[in-house]
Design a protein around this motif. Structure first.
Motif, PDB file in Angstrom:
ATOM      1  N   GLU A   1     -13.454  -7.716  -7.183  1.00  0.00           N
ATOM      2  CA  GLU A   1     -12.241  -7.272  -6.526  1.00  0.00           C
ATOM      3  C   GLU A   1     -11.017  -7.906  -7.181  1.00  0.00           C
ATOM      4  O   GLU A   1      -9.974  -7.267  -7.332  1.00  0.00           O
ATOM      5  CB  GLU A   1     -12.289  -7.631  -5.035  1.00  0.00           C
ATOM      6  N   LYS A   2     -11.128  -9.172  -7.570  1.00  0.00           N
ATOM      7  CA  LYS A   2     -10.007  -9.830  -8.259  1.00  0.00           C
ATOM      8  C   LYS A   2      -9.715  -9.156  -9.583  1.00  0.00           C
ATOM      9  O   LYS A   2      -8.570  -8.999  -9.969  1.00  0.00           O
ATOM     10  CB  LYS A   2     -10.312 -11.319  -8.469  1.00  0.00           C
ATOM     11  N   LYS A   3     -10.782  -8.755 -10.317  1.00  0.00           N
ATOM     12  CA  LYS A   3     -10.593  -8.063 -11.600  1.00  0.00           C
ATOM     13  C   LYS A   3      -9.888  -6.717 -11.378  1.00  0.00           C
ATOM     14  O   LYS A   3      -8.988  -6.346 -12.102  1.00  0.00           O
ATOM     15  CB  LYS A   3     -11.931  -7.847 -12.305  1.00  0.00           C
ATOM     16  N   LYS A   4     -10.313  -5.975 -10.325  1.00  0.00           N
ATOM     17  CA  LYS A   4      -9.679  -4.691 -10.029  1.00  0.00           C
ATOM     18  C   LYS A   4      -8.217  -4.899  -9.639  1.00  0.00           C
ATOM     19  O   LYS A   4      -7.351  -4.149 -10.032  1.00  0.00           O
ATOM     20  CB  LYS A   4     -10.431  -3.973  -8.905  1.00  0.00           C
ATOM     21  N   GLY A   5      -7.949  -5.927  -8.823  1.00  0.00           N
ATOM     22  CA  GLY A   5      -6.579  -6.239  -8.421  1.00  0.00           C
ATOM     23  C   GLY A   5      -5.738  -6.641  -9.612  1.00  0.00           C
ATOM     24  O   GLY A   5      -4.558  -6.311  -9.722  1.00  0.00           O
TER      25      GLY A   5
ATOM     26  N   ILE B   1      -1.516  -5.165 -13.736  1.00  0.00           N
ATOM     27  CA  ILE B   1      -1.155  -4.874 -15.133  1.00  0.00           C
ATOM     28  C   ILE B   1      -0.606  -3.460 -15.245  1.00  0.00           C
ATOM     29  O   ILE B   1       0.395  -3.215 -15.924  1.00  0.00           O
ATOM     30  CB  ILE B   1      -2.374  -5.083 -16.062  1.00  0.00           C
ATOM     31  N   ILE B   2      -1.232  -2.499 -14.596  1.00  0.00           N
ATOM     32  CA  ILE B   2      -0.768  -1.107 -14.628  1.00  0.00           C
ATOM     33  C   ILE B   2       0.625  -1.003 -14.012  1.00  0.00           C
ATOM     34  O   ILE B   2       1.510  -0.337 -14.557  1.00  0.00           O
ATOM     35  CB  ILE B   2      -1.773  -0.177 -13.914  1.00  0.00           C
ATOM     36  N   ALA B   3       0.846  -1.687 -12.879  1.00  0.00           N
ATOM     37  CA  ALA B   3       2.159  -1.660 -12.242  1.00  0.00           C
ATOM     38  C   ALA B   3       3.226  -2.255 -13.158  1.00  0.00           C
ATOM     39  O   ALA B   3       4.336  -1.729 -13.286  1.00  0.00           O
ATOM     40  CB  ALA B   3       2.112  -2.415 -10.915  1.00  0.00           C
ATOM     41  N   LEU B   4       2.892  -3.369 -13.819  1.00  0.00           N
ATOM     42  CA  LEU B   4       3.840  -3.981 -14.760  1.00  0.00           C
ATOM     43  C   LEU B   4       4.134  -3.067 -15.940  1.00  0.00           C
ATOM     44  O   LEU B   4       5.277  -2.967 -16.394  1.00  0.00           O
ATOM     45  CB  LEU B   4       3.318  -5.335 -15.247  1.00  0.00           C
TER      46      LEU B   4
END
Length: 196
Positions: free
Chosen positions: A8-12, A17-20
């Motif tokens: 879950e941490k990896k997905k978060g 990263i995508i948002a940035l």
């Protein structure tokens, strides 16, 4: 259970990263749009219909698009004149003849100069134009400039041209003091230049 939390941490982390990346891309697009607007001047002369608004033209010489447009754009703090027609010839304002004592450096005593000021704005330099009312001030300031010239400076190859540039600067200064846009006077020409 520990494996699920790491997953879950990896997905978060991927979501962050995508948002940035999205934010960075939007910033780059914004900067590019701003750069284009600054480089093109924002096209302030276009009105809501896309037609060109009335303007007092470009002050640039040499642009092929503006080669026939003699009008100038200038601040509303200056007196506004009707822009000249694109094909209009220049008008001239002739000053009285100047004959002054000057620093002849032992070679000459008198400097005689005849001047014509050129502008495309006939309301400024034509008969009854605004320069007519400034004639006494111009005469005084130009005579003062001529009296302070030196023979050794004026006999140099670029001496008369340097004097013309100084006369133009003095004239534009007088115009600006009287709320007339100084660059409406394009140039000054010496039709007589004699030292004796």
């Amino acid at each position: 259970m520990a494996e699920e939390e790491t997953e879950e941490k990896k997905k978060g982390g991927k979501g962050l990263i995508i948002a940035l990346l999205v934010v960075v891309i939007l910033l780059l697009v914004g900067v590019a749009v701003l750069a284009v607007m600054l480089l093109t001047g924002g096209d302030k002369s276009a009105n809501a219909n896309g037609a060109n608004a009335e303007m007092h033209g470009s002050a640039e010489h040499g642009d092929e698009a503006d080669a026939n447009n003699k009008a100038k754009t200038y601040s509303p703090k200056y007196k506004q004149f009707e822009p000249p027609a694109p094909e209009s010839p220049p008008s001239y304002f002739t000053m009285d003849k100047f004959v002054v004592n000057f620093n002849g450096d032992g070679q000459a005593k008198f400097l005689a100069v005849d001047l014509k000021f050129m502008s495309y704005y006939s309301q400024l330099v034509g008969d009854g134009g605004d320069m007519e009312y400034l004639r006494p001030i111009l005469k005084n300031d130009i005579e003062r400039l001529l009296r302070n010239q030196h023979y050794n400076d004026l006999i140099k190859p670029d001496g008369p041209d340097a004097l013309r540039a100084e006369i133009l600067k003095v004239t534009r200064s007088v115009l600006e003091k009287h709320n007339i846009y100084p660059d409406l006077i394009e140039d000054v020409y010496m039709t007589r230049f004699v030292m004796q």
